[in-house]
Design a protein around this motif. Structure first.
Motif, PDB file in Angstrom:
ATOM      1  N   MET A 187       0.838  -1.196   0.000  1.00 26.16           N
ATOM      2  CA  MET A 187       0.000   0.000   0.000  1.00 26.16           C
ATOM      3  C   MET A 187       0.875   1.249   0.000  1.00 26.16           C
ATOM      4  O   MET A 187       2.031   1.229   0.414  1.00 26.16           O
ATOM      5  N   ASP A 188       0.297   2.338  -0.462  1.00 25.93           N
ATOM      6  CA  ASP A 188       0.931   3.656  -0.385  1.00 25.93           C
ATOM      7  C   ASP A 188       0.507   4.261   0.950  1.00 25.93           C
ATOM      8  O   ASP A 188      -0.678   4.557   1.137  1.00 25.93           O
ATOM      9  N   VAL A 189       1.440   4.424   1.874  1.00 22.84           N
ATOM     10  CA  VAL A 189       1.114   4.848   3.233  1.00 22.84           C
ATOM     11  C   VAL A 189       1.836   6.143   3.563  1.00 22.84           C
ATOM     12  O   VAL A 189       3.044   6.270   3.326  1.00 22.84           O
ATOM     13  N   ALA A 190       1.092   7.097   4.099  1.00 24.79           N
ATOM     14  CA  ALA A 190       1.680   8.367   4.535  1.00 24.79           C
ATOM     15  C   ALA A 190       1.165   8.705   5.920  1.00 24.79           C
ATOM     16  O   ALA A 190       0.010   8.402   6.251  1.00 24.79           O
ATOM     17  N   ARG A 191       2.015   9.287   6.746  1.00 26.61           N
ATOM     18  CA  ARG A 191       1.566   9.744   8.050  1.00 26.61           C
ATOM     19  C   ARG A 191       0.901  11.100   7.866  1.00 26.61           C
ATOM     20  O   ARG A 191       1.537  12.090   7.553  1.00 26.61           O
ATOM     21  N   ALA A 192      -0.406  11.146   8.075  1.00 25.22           N
ATOM     22  CA  ALA A 192      -1.165  12.375   7.853  1.00 25.22           C
ATOM     23  C   ALA A 192      -1.120  13.304   9.057  1.00 25.22           C
ATOM     24  O   ALA A 192      -1.246  14.522   8.911  1.00 25.22           O
ATOM     25  N   ALA A 193      -0.985  12.727  10.245  1.00 26.71           N
ATOM     26  CA  ALA A 193      -0.972  13.547  11.458  1.00 26.71           C
ATOM     27  C   ALA A 193      -0.350  12.729  12.583  1.00 26.71           C
ATOM     28  O   ALA A 193      -0.336  11.504  12.550  1.00 26.71           O
ATOM     29  N   SER A 194       0.154  13.435  13.580  1.00 25.87           N
ATOM     30  CA  SER A 194       0.683  12.819  14.786  1.00 25.87           C
ATOM     31  C   SER A 194       0.336  13.740  15.948  1.00 25.87           C
ATOM     32  O   SER A 194       0.773  14.896  15.976  1.00 25.87           O
ATOM     33  N   ALA A 195      -0.493  13.244  16.870  1.00 22.26           N
ATOM     34  CA  ALA A 195      -0.936  14.093  17.973  1.00 22.26           C
ATOM     35  C   ALA A 195      -1.296  13.242  19.174  1.00 22.26           C
ATOM     36  O   ALA A 195      -1.858  12.154  19.019  1.00 22.26           O
ATOM     37  N   LYS A 196      -0.966  13.709  20.342  1.00 26.26           N
ATOM     38  CA  LYS A 196      -1.382  13.102  21.607  1.00 26.26           C
ATOM     39  C   LYS A 196      -1.038  11.618  21.691  1.00 26.26           C
ATOM     40  O   LYS A 196      -1.764  10.816  22.272  1.00 26.26           O
ATOM     41  N   GLY A 197       0.097  11.245  21.096  1.00 26.62           N
ATOM     42  CA  GLY A 197       0.542   9.869  21.153  1.00 26.62           C
ATOM     43  C   GLY A 197      -0.059   8.964  20.098  1.00 26.62           C
ATOM     44  O   GLY A 197       0.139   7.751  20.149  1.00 26.62           O
ATOM     45  N   PHE A 198      -0.774   9.528  19.132  1.00 29.11           N
ATOM     46  CA  PHE A 198      -1.401   8.751  18.073  1.00 29.11           C
ATOM     47  C   PHE A 198      -0.866   9.164  16.709  1.00 29.11           C
ATOM     48  O   PHE A 198      -0.477  10.312  16.506  1.00 29.11           O
ATOM     49  N   ARG A 199      -0.853   8.209  15.794  1.00 32.77           N
ATOM     50  CA  ARG A 199      -0.540   8.475  14.398  1.00 32.77           C
ATOM     51  C   ARG A 199      -1.813   8.286  13.572  1.00 32.77           C
ATOM     52  O   ARG A 199      -2.572   7.341  13.801  1.00 32.77           O
ATOM     53  N   VAL A 200      -2.014   9.164  12.601  1.00 34.97           N
ATOM     54  CA  VAL A 200      -3.059   8.976  11.610  1.00 34.97           C
ATOM     55  C   VAL A 200      -2.376   8.632  10.296  1.00 34.97           C
ATOM     56  O   VAL A 200      -1.567   9.406   9.792  1.00 34.97           O
ATOM     57  N   LEU A 201      -2.686   7.446   9.784  1.00 36.23           N
ATOM     58  CA  LEU A 201      -2.075   6.949   8.557  1.00 36.23           C
ATOM     59  C   LEU A 201      -3.084   7.011   7.421  1.00 36.23           C
ATOM     60  O   LEU A 201      -4.207   6.515   7.540  1.00 36.23           O
ATOM     61  N   THR A 202      -2.677   7.617   6.308  1.00 34.85           N
ATOM     62  CA  THR A 202      -3.481   7.625   5.094  1.00 34.85           C
ATOM     63  C   THR A 202      -2.961   6.518   4.189  1.00 34.85           C
ATOM     64  O   THR A 202      -1.778   6.503   3.852  1.00 34.85           O
ATOM     65  N   VAL A 203      -3.839   5.593   3.836  1.00 35.51           N
ATOM     66  CA  VAL A 203      -3.449   4.382   3.119  1.00 35.51           C
ATOM     67  C   VAL A 203      -4.207   4.325   1.789  1.00 35.51           C
ATOM     68  O   VAL A 203      -5.437   4.436   1.772  1.00 35.51           O
ATOM     69  N   ARG A 204      -3.456   4.157   0.711  1.00 38.41           N
ATOM     70  CA  ARG A 204      -4.050   4.039  -0.615  1.00 38.41           C
ATOM     71  C   ARG A 204      -3.527   2.780  -1.301  1.00 38.41           C
ATOM     72  O   ARG A 204      -2.398   2.346  -1.011  1.00 38.41           O
ATOM     73  N   PRO A 205      -4.324   2.204  -2.219  1.00 36.48           N
ATOM     74  CA  PRO A 205      -3.811   1.047  -2.964  1.00 36.48           C
ATOM     75  C   PRO A 205      -2.533   1.405  -3.702  1.00 36.48           C
ATOM     76  O   PRO A 205      -2.391   2.508  -4.255  1.00 36.48           O
ATOM     77  N   GLY A 206      -1.578   0.487  -3.702  1.00 37.11           N
ATOM     78  CA  GLY A 206      -0.323   0.724  -4.388  1.00 37.11           C
ATOM     79  C   GLY A 206      -0.529   0.754  -5.897  1.00 37.11           C
ATOM     80  O   GLY A 206      -1.459   0.160  -6.442  1.00 37.11           O
ATOM     81  N   GLN A 207       0.350   1.448  -6.562  1.00 36.84           N
ATOM     82  CA  GLN A 207       0.263   1.569  -8.026  1.00 36.84           C
ATOM     83  C   GLN A 207       0.954   0.387  -8.705  1.00 36.84           C
ATOM     84  O   GLN A 207       1.902  -0.154  -8.213  1.00 36.84           O
TER      85      GLN A 207
END
Length: 207
Positions: A187-207
């Motif tokens: 998958m194509d994965v990017a860290r969209a945010a990091s706050a209060k000890g949490f990560r938000v990962l944006t995940v898209r199908p790989g090309q």
């Protein structure tokens, strides 16, 4: 003595005593019903709040999913933002599914389909439905193998242009999950945010 309830118990043994809770979902105050035996029964949990504060609105239409819906905060927020969409709110916990259905009905959110996770997955797969977006605070405490299988199956339903927004506590394996999604699932994965000890990962199908 019966085993204690977990939020991922299919049929919680504790009595379902409903109680109202006032929460704010992406700037919108709502009153919902919660009960024991589901995830974060008494409040909007911190990880979910981080996710809801970090992500953009979902697509205005199409099929969306909240995987591990609990009493429904993510599904409700998706439906409020995209009233023309169908929001599949899924959980292995029957009480959570019932609470989400109750809360959606009380708020007039007719696009929410609160469904047992396995039944929803079978229906969507058989019908060939592709999800435009998934939002999830995934149940990391079910164990790594079970979590990976859950994510493998649901992320496999993403449309080619779809994406998933996942929130995971850093101390509970967010960075290793990031690597697994990229290296094992491609998958194509990017860290969209990091706050209060949490990560938000944006995940898209790989090309």
């Amino acid at each position: 003595m019966p085993e204690p309830d977990h939020y991922f118990s299919a049929q919680p043994a504790s009595p379902a005593q409903l109680r109202p809770v006032d929460v704010v979902l992406r700037g919108r105050p709502v009153r919902v019903q919660t009960a024991s035996g589901v995830f974060s029964a008494g409040r909007l949990d911190l990880g979910t709040r981080v996710l809801l504060d970090a992500v953009e609105d979902p697509p205005p239409a199409g099929d969306l999913a909240d995987v591990g819906c609990g009493w429904g905060p993510i599904a409700l927020a998706m439906a409020q933002a995209s009233p023309a969409a169908t929001v599949w709110a899924v959980d292995s916990n029957a009480r959570a599914v019932d609470l989400t259905a109750r809360n959606a009905a009380a708020l007039g959110l007719t696009g929410v389909r609160a469904t047992a996770a396995d039944a929803a997955l079978e229906h969507l797969t058989t019908a060939g439905v592709r999800l435009a977006e998934i939002w999830s605070n995934p149940p990391v405490r079910i164990g790594k193998a079970a979590l990976h299988e859950l994510l493998r199956r649901w992320l496999g339903l993403l449309a080619p242009t779809g994406r998933a927004q996942l929130v995971v506590q850093r101390n509970l394996g967010a960075d290793s999950l990031h690597r697994w999604l990229a290296e094992e699932l491609g998958m194509d994965v990017a860290r969209a945010a990091s706050a209060k000890g949490f990560r938000v990962l944006t995940v898209r199908p790989g090309q």
